[in-house]
Design a protein around this motif. Structure first.
Motif, short mmCIF file in Angstrom:
data_model
loop_
_atom_site.label_atom_id
_atom_site.label_comp_id
_atom_site.label_asym_id
_atom_site.label_seq_id
_atom_site.Cartn_x
_atom_site.Cartn_y
_atom_site.Cartn_z
N HIS A 444 0.83 -1.21 0.00
CA HIS A 444 0.00 0.00 0.00
C HIS A 444 0.87 1.26 0.00
CE1 HIS A 444 -3.01 2.96 0.85
NE2 HIS A 444 -2.35 3.33 1.92
N ARG A 445 1.87 1.25 0.86
CA ARG A 445 2.69 2.47 0.97
C ARG A 445 3.55 2.68 -0.27
NH1 ARG A 445 0.80 0.64 5.43
NH2 ARG A 445 -0.05 2.21 6.86
N LYS A 446 3.97 1.57 -0.87
CA LYS A 446 4.74 1.72 -2.11
C LYS A 446 3.87 2.35 -3.19
CE LYS A 446 7.41 -0.71 -5.61
NZ LYS A 446 6.89 0.24 -6.58
N LEU A 447 2.63 1.90 -3.29
CA LEU A 447 1.73 2.47 -4.31
C LEU A 447 1.47 3.95 -4.05
CD1 LEU A 447 -0.78 -0.50 -4.74
CD2 LEU A 447 0.73 0.45 -6.49
N GLN A 448 1.45 4.35 -2.79
CA GLN A 448 1.27 5.76 -2.48
C GLN A 448 2.53 6.54 -2.86
OE1 GLN A 448 -1.94 6.86 -1.28
NE2 GLN A 448 -2.07 4.80 -2.10
N LEU A 449 3.70 5.99 -2.51
CA LEU A 449 4.95 6.70 -2.82
C LEU A 449 5.11 6.86 -4.33
CD1 LEU A 449 7.54 5.16 -0.30
CD2 LEU A 449 6.20 7.26 -0.09
N ASP A 450 4.66 5.84 -5.08
CA ASP A 450 4.78 5.93 -6.55
C ASP A 450 4.03 7.14 -7.11
OD1 ASP A 450 6.28 3.68 -6.53
OD2 ASP A 450 4.70 2.32 -7.22
N GLN A 451 3.03 7.59 -6.37
CA GLN A 451 2.23 8.74 -6.85
C GLN A 451 2.76 10.07 -6.33
OE1 GLN A 451 -2.01 8.13 -6.09
NE2 GLN A 451 -1.66 5.93 -5.95
N LEU A 452 3.87 10.03 -5.60
CA LEU A 452 4.35 11.25 -4.95
C LEU A 452 5.72 11.64 -5.51
CD1 LEU A 452 3.32 10.29 -1.31
CD2 LEU A 452 2.38 12.21 -2.61
N PRO A 453 5.74 12.53 -6.50
CA PRO A 453 7.03 12.90 -7.10
C PRO A 453 7.95 13.61 -6.12
CG PRO A 453 5.22 14.27 -7.94
CD PRO A 453 4.60 13.22 -7.10
N ASN A 454 7.40 14.11 -5.03
CA ASN A 454 8.23 14.82 -4.05
C ASN A 454 8.88 13.88 -3.04
OD1 ASN A 454 5.47 14.45 -3.40
ND2 ASN A 454 5.63 15.82 -1.65
N VAL A 455 8.69 12.57 -3.20
CA VAL A 455 9.38 11.62 -2.31
C VAL A 455 10.37 10.82 -3.14
CG1 VAL A 455 9.16 9.69 -0.69
CG2 VAL A 455 7.32 11.40 -0.85
N GLU A 456 11.63 10.89 -2.75
CA GLU A 456 12.68 10.15 -3.46
C GLU A 456 13.16 9.02 -2.58
OE1 GLU A 456 15.91 12.00 -6.29
OE2 GLU A 456 15.67 13.19 -4.45
N VAL A 457 13.35 7.84 -3.18
CA VAL A 457 13.79 6.69 -2.39
C VAL A 457 15.18 6.26 -2.86
CG1 VAL A 457 13.22 4.35 -1.64
CG2 VAL A 457 11.37 5.95 -2.23
N PHE A 458 16.06 6.06 -1.92
CA PHE A 458 17.41 5.55 -2.23
C PHE A 458 17.63 4.24 -1.51
CE2 PHE A 458 17.61 10.08 -2.87
CZ PHE A 458 18.30 10.19 -4.08
N PHE A 459 18.09 3.24 -2.27
CA PHE A 459 18.40 1.95 -1.67
C PHE A 459 19.91 1.83 -1.45
CE2 PHE A 459 14.33 1.12 -3.83
CZ PHE A 459 13.60 0.71 -2.72
#
Ligand code: FMN
Length: 692
Positions: A444-459
């Motif tokens: 669920h949270r991944k699908l939300q993050l995918d819609q938020l261009p202002n959140v960047e994820v670094f692995f």
């Protein structure tokens, strides 16, 4: 826009004199708030109505003081003074165009009446059948008692109508109330007109339904909730028998709400039941009656729901847990936003609120129960108050929730994860036996993050304090999680236990990382008492180990009584040939064996084992937080204003605690702190009556 496949879910349904605007029906569910927190509860139900549930029901509501279920905190309708609290809830539900339903309950021999101290009543002289072994018996009702109880029910019906409810239930389900007790030969051994034959056993249910219908006329609908099977074979209520009962009064109620009994069979966790698990039991009901039928089954998939209606199994989709996890599920289907549905993971942490007399909580929906207490809303969060970006370190449940909620507020968020995937502990735990549905917390949270261009994820981003200072984000949340300890510290031993240097000792963290114990005989020492110990034993037994499960408690995974799973866990362990030793203390790990003792007598016993898995407690992964705290003098120069440790990295707890911690961080960032001396939540205070 809505997919036409789901149009069927948005057809109105007539329920007696009222009409549900669609087929989404929030069945009764308690919440640990009840009479203590009626305003918080009213707001919670109001949010469900806002989210599109056409019918929103109360929990079971005690209809008379002579049958209360202390220590459970339910709503009460004992006298007129209880009406305003209920009216407040009905109003909140009506504000959003939904129908308000109330489930009147007389627990009878299900409650020991610890508060009112009245003598419980039931069909027979029997011990009170609550969830414990109360040393209290119910007395056998005589015919005068039955008449009196019918009068009380009727009075409560009239109060419920005055409070503004549109549906007034007759509750005969779950083995939790007097009507079920009269239906079932398990409890009803009467030889008068209320016992024996099917007609006699349903007599009281019929009388109560007729009287309720007559009292409300065409102002309210009267649903009847009944359990079609107790899963006890012919020793309890079983499907064929209950179908005959339904057949005998098929057209009397305005709606049939059909479930399994007891409650633990109805609200099974995902570890023990799939979505739709009740279908084989309820699928025969619709052909017995022309009245609408509602059924439950932890439904979160609109395809499944539409198929249920098309196949003629139910008319209305009943939901308790899915409506807790996502109060806006119907609206999201209507608006074609399926990816936004926050699907229930079936962990039953919601149920634990009830069993611990505390306000309801939800792993997936951290706003549950906080709608009024904290002003949180499952779909809305106020916009950012500053343009200062946020760094979140760790993409477990706390970090993910904080990132998506802050992203929705409009903050620029950088989420740095040490591993190569989102989810932290949830991703690991969802790989364990029975817990796969938990991955929904991540999905669920991944699908939300995918819609938020202002959140960047670094692995692959294992940050040091130096790195964080170098980045200079003004706000830093440390959500680095926790690791299971390997030193035996837990509930019983508050200091490390002796462990021989060559002993094979593993923790759940090791097992989840793919390590397996050497040898053939393995012991699991469970001093955590929630699900992990049982799950570890299950996994090891499945891998072919001769598995011994040790606990200082009286039973396996004892805290799961609060999620209504304990009996299922114990059964599963025994069926997998796992030897369970209760009341046993693990005092030291030796080479090839364990030094144990009886928790009562202290009598020692050495047990042979090639390896032991210690399931005791966790330690926060707090190095980064500690290093940053040590560098506090350097923050200002680096542009850092705050560093906040959240979730397991602060103090390990449930996944529900972690998502709550993430949400809280996001809600409180740039918010005015409550004035000195005030609480961080609203509460309802009992008003004092004048002293005589
Ligand atoms: N059923 C009742 O009839 N009365 C109750 O007061 C009640 N309390 C519940 C409290 C919780 C927290 C939950 C999860 C369920 C409760 N139930 C109660 C059972 C639900 O109404 C429902 O039948 C069951 O949870 C299965 O539906 P679900 O899979 O959609 O959750």
């Amino acid at each position: 826009a809505r997919d036409p496949r789901y149009d069927i879910l948005f057809e109105p349904v007539r329920i007696g004199p009222v009409t549900a605007r669609n087929r989404f029906y929030q069945v009764p569910h308690c919440n640990g708030m009840g009479y203590r927190d009626p305003t918080a509860l009213a707001h919670m139900r109001g949010v469900k109505a806002e989210g599109g549930w056409a019918v929103v029901c109360t929990e079971q509501v005690e209809l008379h003081h002579s049958s209360e279920i202390t220590p459970f905190i339910e709503l009460r309708l004992w006298d007129d003074r209880d009406i305003p609290a209920l009216a407040r809830m009905a109003d909140k539900i009506h504000e959003h165009g939904s129908l308000a339903g109330i489930e009147l309950a007389y627990n009878g021999m299900n409650g020991p009446n610890l508060y009112s101290r009245e003598v419980p009543m039931g069909p027979a002289h029997l011990p009170v059948a609550t969830f414990g072994y109360d040393p209290v018996q119910a007395r056998r009702m005589d015919l005068a008692d039955i008449r009196t109880l019918r009068k009380w029910h009727l009075e409560a019906v009239l109060r419920a109508r005055r409070a503004g409810f549109d549906l007034i239930y007759v509750y005969a389900a779950h083995a939790l109330g007097f009507l079920h007790h009269f239906l079932s030969r398990r409890f009803n051994d009467r030889t008068d007109e209320y016992g024996g034959s099917l007609e006699n056993r349903i007599r009281l249910m019929r009388e109560i339904t007729e009287e309720t219908k007559a009292a409300v006329g065409d102002t309210c609908a009267v649903p009847l909730r009944i359990s079609v099977d107790e899963l006890l074979g012919e020793g309890g209520l079983y499907r064929e028998e209950v179908e005959d009962m339904i057949g005998l009064m098929a057209e009397l109620p305005d709606l049939w709400d059909v479930t399994l009994a007891g409650w633990e069979n109805d609200s099974r966790t995902s570890r023990f039941a799939e979505e739709g698990a009740q279908e084989p039991f309820i699928s025969g009901v619709k052909k017995l009656t022309s009245k609408p039928v509602v059924g439950v089954g932890r439904y979160t998939s609109p395809d499944r729901m539409a198929a249920l209606v098309r196949k003629g199994i139910v008319d209305l989709i009943g939901a308790a847990r899915p409506s807790i996890a996502d109060p806006f599920l119907p609206r999201k289907v209507e608006e074609g936003r399926l990816d936004d549905i926050r699907e229930c993971i079936g962990c039953n942490i919601c149920v634990s609120g009830d069993f611990t007399s505390s306000p309801i909580r939800c792993t997936q929906n951290p706003t549950m129960g906080e709608e009024w207490r904290k002003g949180w809303h499952p779909e809305r969060i106020r916009p950012k108050a500053t343009d200062k970006p946020v760094l979140i370190v760790g993409a477990g449940p706390a970090g993910l929730e904080a990132a998506q909620a802050l992203g929705k507020r409009g903050y620029a968020v950088t989420l740095a994860e040490a591993g190569t995937a989102l989810g932290g502990r949830v991703r690991q735990e969802a790989g364990l036996p029975g817990l796969s549905a938990w991955i929904r917390v991540v999905d669920h949270r991944k699908l939300q993050l995918d819609q938020l261009p202002n959140v960047e994820v670094f692995f692959d981003s294992r940050l040091t304090a130096e790195d964080v200072l170098g980045f200079g984000f003004p706000r830093v949340a440390v959500a680095t999680g926790a690791t299971w300890r390997r030193d035996g510290v837990g509930h019983r031993h508050t200091r490390p236990i002796p462990i021989a240097p060559d002993a094979a000792v593993l923790s759940p963290s090791d097992i989840m990382a793919g390590r397996l114990p050497p040898g053939r005989r393995v012991a699991v020492w469970d001093d955590d008492h929630y699900y992990m110990g049982g799950v570890m034993a299950e996994l090891l037994a499945e891998k072919g180990y001769e598995t011994l499960y040790l606990t200082p408690a009286s039973e396996a995974s004892t805290w799961t009584r609060n999620t209504m799973e304990q009996h299922l866990i114990q059964t599963r362990l025994l069926e997998k040939d796992i030897a369970i030793q209760a009341f046993r203390s693990l005092d030291a790990v030796e080479a090839g064996g364990l030094a144990t003792s009886c928790v009562f007598t202290g009598r020692p016993e050495r047990l042979e084992a090639d390896a032991v898995v210690l399931v005791t407690a966790r330690l926060p992964e707090e190095q980064l937080a500690l290093d940053l705290a040590a560098r506090r003098p350097d923050w200002a120069a680096a542009g850092i204003e705050s560093v906040t440790t959240i979730g397991d990295a602060l103090a390990p707890a449930t996944i529900a605690h972690a998502t709550y911690a993430g949400r809280r961080y996001a809600e409180e960032l740039d918010a005015e702190p409550p004035p000195e001396g005030t609480l961080p939540f609203r509460r309802e205070i009992t008003s004092l009556v004048p002293l005589d």
